[in-house]
Design a protein around this motif. Structure first.
Motif, PDB file in Angstrom:
ATOM      1  N   PRO A  52       0.891  -1.287   0.073  1.00 12.93           N
ATOM      2  CA  PRO A  52       0.071  -0.020  -0.124  1.00 12.93           C
ATOM      3  C   PRO A  52       0.889   1.305  -0.094  1.00 12.93           C
ATOM      4  O   PRO A  52       0.459   2.330  -0.536  1.00 12.93           O
ATOM      5  CB  PRO A  52      -0.655  -0.141   1.419  1.00 12.93           C
ATOM      6  CG  PRO A  52      -0.710  -1.637   1.540  1.00 12.93           C
ATOM      7  CD  PRO A  52       0.260  -2.136   1.283  1.00 12.93           C
ATOM      8  N   GLU A  53       2.061   1.187   0.793  1.00  7.33           N
ATOM      9  CA  GLU A  53       3.019   2.278   0.564  1.00  7.33           C
ATOM     10  C   GLU A  53       3.397   2.758  -0.585  1.00  7.33           C
ATOM     11  O   GLU A  53       3.358   4.070  -1.246  1.00  7.33           O
ATOM     12  CB  GLU A  53       3.928   2.175   1.490  1.00  7.33           C
ATOM     13  CG  GLU A  53       4.866   3.450   1.964  1.00  7.33           C
ATOM     14  CD  GLU A  53       6.218   3.172   2.743  1.00  7.33           C
ATOM     15  OE1 GLU A  53       6.589   2.138   2.725  1.00  7.33           O
ATOM     16  OE2 GLU A  53       6.338   4.184   3.574  1.00  7.33           O
TER      17      GLU A  53
ATOM     18  N   VAL B  19       3.595  10.636  -6.731  1.00  3.94           N
ATOM     19  CA  VAL B  19       4.581  10.929  -7.857  1.00  3.94           C
ATOM     20  C   VAL B  19       4.058  11.000  -9.277  1.00  3.94           C
ATOM     21  O   VAL B  19       4.031  12.122  -9.711  1.00  3.94           O
ATOM     22  CB  VAL B  19       5.724   9.780  -7.934  1.00  3.94           C
ATOM     23  CG1 VAL B  19       6.781   9.944  -9.213  1.00  3.94           C
ATOM     24  CG2 VAL B  19       6.502   9.877  -6.312  1.00  3.94           C
ATOM     25  N   ASP B  20       3.208  10.122  -9.672  1.00  3.03           N
ATOM     26  CA  ASP B  20       2.771  10.309 -11.221  1.00  3.03           C
ATOM     27  C   ASP B  20       1.582  11.020 -11.277  1.00  3.03           C
ATOM     28  O   ASP B  20       1.247  11.399 -12.372  1.00  3.03           O
ATOM     29  CB  ASP B  20       2.340   8.658 -11.603  1.00  3.03           C
ATOM     30  CG  ASP B  20       3.945   8.082 -11.899  1.00  3.03           C
ATOM     31  OD1 ASP B  20       4.881   8.760 -11.772  1.00  3.03           O
ATOM     32  OD2 ASP B  20       3.760   6.813 -11.921  1.00  3.03           O
ATOM     33  N   GLY B  21       0.888  11.334 -10.069  1.00  7.30           N
ATOM     34  CA  GLY B  21      -0.237  12.083 -10.124  1.00  7.30           C
ATOM     35  C   GLY B  21      -0.329  13.574  -9.565  1.00  7.30           C
ATOM     36  O   GLY B  21       0.627  14.176 -10.444  1.00  7.30           O
ATOM     37  N   PRO B  22      -0.555  13.812  -8.434  1.00  8.83           N
ATOM     38  CA  PRO B  22      -0.496  15.345  -8.015  1.00  8.83           C
ATOM     39  C   PRO B  22       0.811  15.754  -7.831  1.00  8.83           C
ATOM     40  O   PRO B  22       1.286  16.915  -8.512  1.00  8.83           O
ATOM     41  CB  PRO B  22      -0.980  15.166  -6.555  1.00  8.83           C
ATOM     42  CG  PRO B  22      -1.035  13.661  -6.029  1.00  8.83           C
ATOM     43  CD  PRO B  22      -1.501  12.984  -7.391  1.00  8.83           C
ATOM     44  N   GLY B  23       1.617  14.829  -7.458  1.00  8.93           N
ATOM     45  CA  GLY B  23       3.329  15.526  -7.442  1.00  8.93           C
ATOM     46  C   GLY B  23       3.831  15.734  -8.905  1.00  8.93           C
ATOM     47  O   GLY B  23       5.233  16.646  -8.915  1.00  8.93           O
TER      48      GLY B  23
ATOM     49  N   ALA C 144       6.396   7.076   1.673  1.00  8.63           N
ATOM     50  CA  ALA C 144       5.743   6.613   0.472  1.00  8.63           C
ATOM     51  C   ALA C 144       6.353   6.993  -0.981  1.00  8.63           C
ATOM     52  O   ALA C 144       6.573   5.834  -1.869  1.00  8.63           O
ATOM     53  CB  ALA C 144       4.195   6.824   0.419  1.00  8.63           C
ATOM     54  N   ILE C 145       6.773   8.088  -1.211  1.00 11.94           N
ATOM     55  CA  ILE C 145       7.218   8.493  -2.312  1.00 11.94           C
ATOM     56  C   ILE C 145       8.718   7.970  -2.511  1.00 11.94           C
ATOM     57  O   ILE C 145       8.869   7.373  -3.516  1.00 11.94           O
ATOM     58  CB  ILE C 145       7.586  10.187  -2.577  1.00 11.94           C
ATOM     59  CG1 ILE C 145       6.136  11.003  -2.529  1.00 11.94           C
ATOM     60  CG2 ILE C 145       8.557  10.567  -3.681  1.00 11.94           C
ATOM     61  CD1 ILE C 145       6.365  12.292  -2.499  1.00 11.94           C
TER      62      ILE C 145
ATOM     63  N   ALA D 281       9.574   4.955  -1.335  1.00 11.96           N
ATOM     64  CA  ALA D 281       9.420   3.632  -1.386  1.00 11.96           C
ATOM     65  C   ALA D 281       8.957   3.310  -2.923  1.00 11.96           C
ATOM     66  O   ALA D 281       9.520   2.169  -3.488  1.00 11.96           O
ATOM     67  CB  ALA D 281       8.109   3.212  -0.737  1.00 11.96           C
ATOM     68  N   TYR D 282       8.304   4.194  -3.597  1.00 10.02           N
ATOM     69  CA  TYR D 282       7.825   4.114  -4.990  1.00 10.02           C
ATOM     70  C   TYR D 282       9.094   4.172  -5.740  1.00 10.02           C
ATOM     71  O   TYR D 282       9.334   3.479  -6.776  1.00 10.02           O
ATOM     72  CB  TYR D 282       6.618   5.074  -5.353  1.00 10.02           C
ATOM     73  CG  TYR D 282       6.653   5.009  -6.706  1.00 10.02           C
ATOM     74  CD1 TYR D 282       6.072   3.929  -7.636  1.00 10.02           C
ATOM     75  CD2 TYR D 282       6.379   6.306  -7.691  1.00 10.02           C
ATOM     76  CE1 TYR D 282       6.012   3.902  -8.943  1.00 10.02           C
ATOM     77  CE2 TYR D 282       6.452   6.324  -9.153  1.00 10.02           C
ATOM     78  CZ  TYR D 282       5.943   4.983  -9.735  1.00 10.02           C
ATOM     79  OH  TYR D 282       5.564   5.245 -10.900  1.00 10.02           O
ATOM     80  N   LEU D 283       9.859   5.295  -5.654  1.00 12.80           N
ATOM     81  CA  LEU D 283      11.078   5.507  -6.235  1.00 12.80           C
ATOM     82  C   LEU D 283      12.119   4.532  -6.119  1.00 12.80           C
ATOM     83  O   LEU D 283      12.875   4.329  -7.157  1.00 12.80           O
ATOM     84  CB  LEU D 283      11.782   6.954  -6.000  1.00 12.80           C
ATOM     85  CG  LEU D 283      10.904   8.066  -6.213  1.00 12.80           C
ATOM     86  CD1 LEU D 283      11.424   9.357  -5.802  1.00 12.80           C
ATOM     87  CD2 LEU D 283      10.569   8.088  -7.656  1.00 12.80           C
ATOM     88  N   LYS D 284      12.125   3.617  -5.183  1.00  9.65           N
ATOM     89  CA  LYS D 284      13.015   2.526  -5.053  1.00  9.65           C
ATOM     90  C   LYS D 284      12.543   1.458  -5.934  1.00  9.65           C
ATOM     91  O   LYS D 284      13.039   0.170  -6.041  1.00  9.65           O
ATOM     92  CB  LYS D 284      13.217   2.196  -3.382  1.00  9.65           C
ATOM     93  CG  LYS D 284      14.128   2.962  -2.749  1.00  9.65           C
ATOM     94  CD  LYS D 284      15.339   3.482  -3.267  1.00  9.65           C
ATOM     95  CE  LYS D 284      16.554   2.352  -2.918  1.00  9.65           C
ATOM     96  NZ  LYS D 284      17.838   2.724  -3.235  1.00  9.65           N
TER      97      LYS D 284
END
Lengths: 309, 151
Positions: A190-191, A199-203, A290-291, A293-296
């Motif tokens: 979930p993280e 990252v891919d949406g609002p960021g 969370a950002i 975790a996704y970038l890894k």
């Protein structure tokens, strides 16, 4: 004979033009989705506001503190396609967006279409915002409505032909407006999913960190792998976990960098990333984690720089 | 005899120092920036608890940063705009006034936490954290305006 050919060519031209006109028509949200738009929550809206970096373009350039909440517009983005000027999006009824309905705001963010039904230039990163949930968009709208009004009038975009024809954006959208998720990560926690969303949406990190082709479309095969800046002559860093990217950073390093502006080698962020980081410092720590975790979790891609002249 | 050797040696050392800065300001400022990077890294590590904090180390971190702030003004002369893959932004030379102002702020912010050696016992981790945060904020604000990492 020649005359017949000419008539045929003109006729074909008209058909093609008509077809393109039809294809490039702006599409908006369906009526039942518009009807179901929820009421916004201001507190979460503020998180979306900082994640989305709205103030970086829509507040007066170099604003600090409270001035970041005055969305007076006016920042000029100098790109290869012309100079785009960020509009006033304060809740002023005349020169801002205070007169908009919930549906107008949702169509702007999720479809890249203005209240009068024309396409926005993708300098406004609706290409990423379109991945946001209706709930988060409405929360953001509720937050923006609480901000101070400004009657500032912003000059028109300075964009040459043919990019100044809004219908051309419609054709661009057919090719490059893809709101669905860019990738599926196997067994994502979930993280990681939250990080992907941010990252891919609002960021809208990919708007700078993913390379583009000659007409400004994404190279999806090199997602977040860095490239020439959309504005100016800088090189935007690769933020994939390759060793030429940020592969040597730990998750906690990424989260710390977003909070403090310092990389693990204690270089500091520079240029436009300073502003982004100062926005990210205002979101909850678990969202920065969370950002990270996704970038890894995304594919590691090697940096490609064009040879120096 | 001894005296003249010392004078000569001092002179040579001074000369060598000024030669690096005068003939290769880009190399000199890069080396100085690396000193700041390493000092900042130590400061950050102490605050994050990855290294033991000591008042002496904390004070020296600030002193290294301040030293750099006092020197940078001479290390961006005209003619050092390009070369050695410098990431100095052309804005340093087109907006010298703004750059100087940033350096004055860097000097003030790095010296705000200075303490005399005899008072160092009062320079605890919190005091260092506050002074360091203020000093280190200058890295970002200056890099935001005056550094470009080119294609």
């Amino acid at each position: 004979m020649l005359k017949k050919l000419a008539i045929l060519a003109v006729g074909l031209g008209v058909i093609v033009a008509g077809f393109l006109w039809f294809l490039s028509a702006p599409s908006v949200l369906e009526a039942d989705r518009l009807a179901k738009l929820p009421d916004g929550d201001v507190a979460n809206g503020e998180i979306m506001f900082w994640t989305g970096g709205c103030a970086s373009c829509h507040a007066a350039p170099k604003s600090k503190g409270e001035a970041k909440l005055q969305l007076v517009g006016g920042l000029g983005l100098k790109t290869p396609f012309g100079t785009f000027r960020a509009p006033n999006i304060s809740p002023d009824e005349t020169n801002g967006i205070g007169g908009w309905s919930k549906g107008d705001f949702a169509n702007a963010m999720l479809k890249g279409v203005s209240p009068n039904g024309s396409h926005y230039f993708p300098a406004f990163p609706y290409t990423s915002y379109a991945r946001m949930t209706d709930k988060d968009v409405m929360d953001l709208w509720a937050f923006i409505k609480t901000l101070p009004k400004s009657s500032n009038k912003v000059a028109e975009h300075d964009v040459p032909f043919p990019f100044n024809i809004r219908r051309v954006q419609g054709l661009w959208k057919i090719l490059f407006f893809k709101p669905e998720p860019v990738m599926t990560i196997a067994n994502a926690s979930p993280e990681v999913l939250r990080g992907q969303y941010l990252v891919d949406g609002p960021g809208h990190c990919s708007e700078c960190h993913t390379p583009r082709n000659l007409i400004g479309g994404y190279d999806y095969s090199r997602w977040l792998a860095g490239g020439p800046a959309p504005e100016g002559d800088e090189f935007i860093p690769n933020i994939t976990p390759h060793k030429t990217g940020i592969g040597e950073w730990e998750e906690s390093d990424i989260a710390y960098a977003l909070e403090s502006g310092f990389t693990p080698s204690f270089d500091s962020f520079g240029s436009s990333m300073v502003d982004v980081q100062e926005n990210m410092a205002k979101i909850p720590a678990k969202d920065r984690a969370a950002i990270a975790a996704y970038l890894k979790a995304i594919p590691a891609i090697e940096t490609i720089k064009k040879k120096k002249k | 005899m001894k005296k003249s050797v010392i004078i000569l040696a001092t002179g040579a050392a001074l000369f060598a120092g000024s030669t690096i800065a005068a003939e290769n300001p880009i190399a000199a400022r890069k080396a100085m920036m690396q000193n700041v990077v390493q000092a900042t890294k130590m400061g950050g590590a102490m605050l994050k608890g990855k290294m033991d904090y000591s008042p002496v180390a904390g004070q020296l971190v600030l002193r290294v940063m301040n030293q750099a702030s006092l020197s940078f003004g001479t290390l961006f002369p005209k003619g050092s705009e390009t070369g050695m893959e410098t990431t100095a932004s052309p804005k340093i030379w087109s907006d010298m006034g703004g750059f100087d102002k940033a350096l004055v702020k860097f000097q003030a912010d790095t010296s705000a936490g200075f303490m005399k050696v005899e008072d160092l016992e009062f320079f605890d981790k919190d005091a260092f954290g506050e002074a360091f945060g203020k000093a280190a904020a200058n890295c970002k604000s200056c890099h935001q305006e005056y550094r470009v990492k080119k294609n």
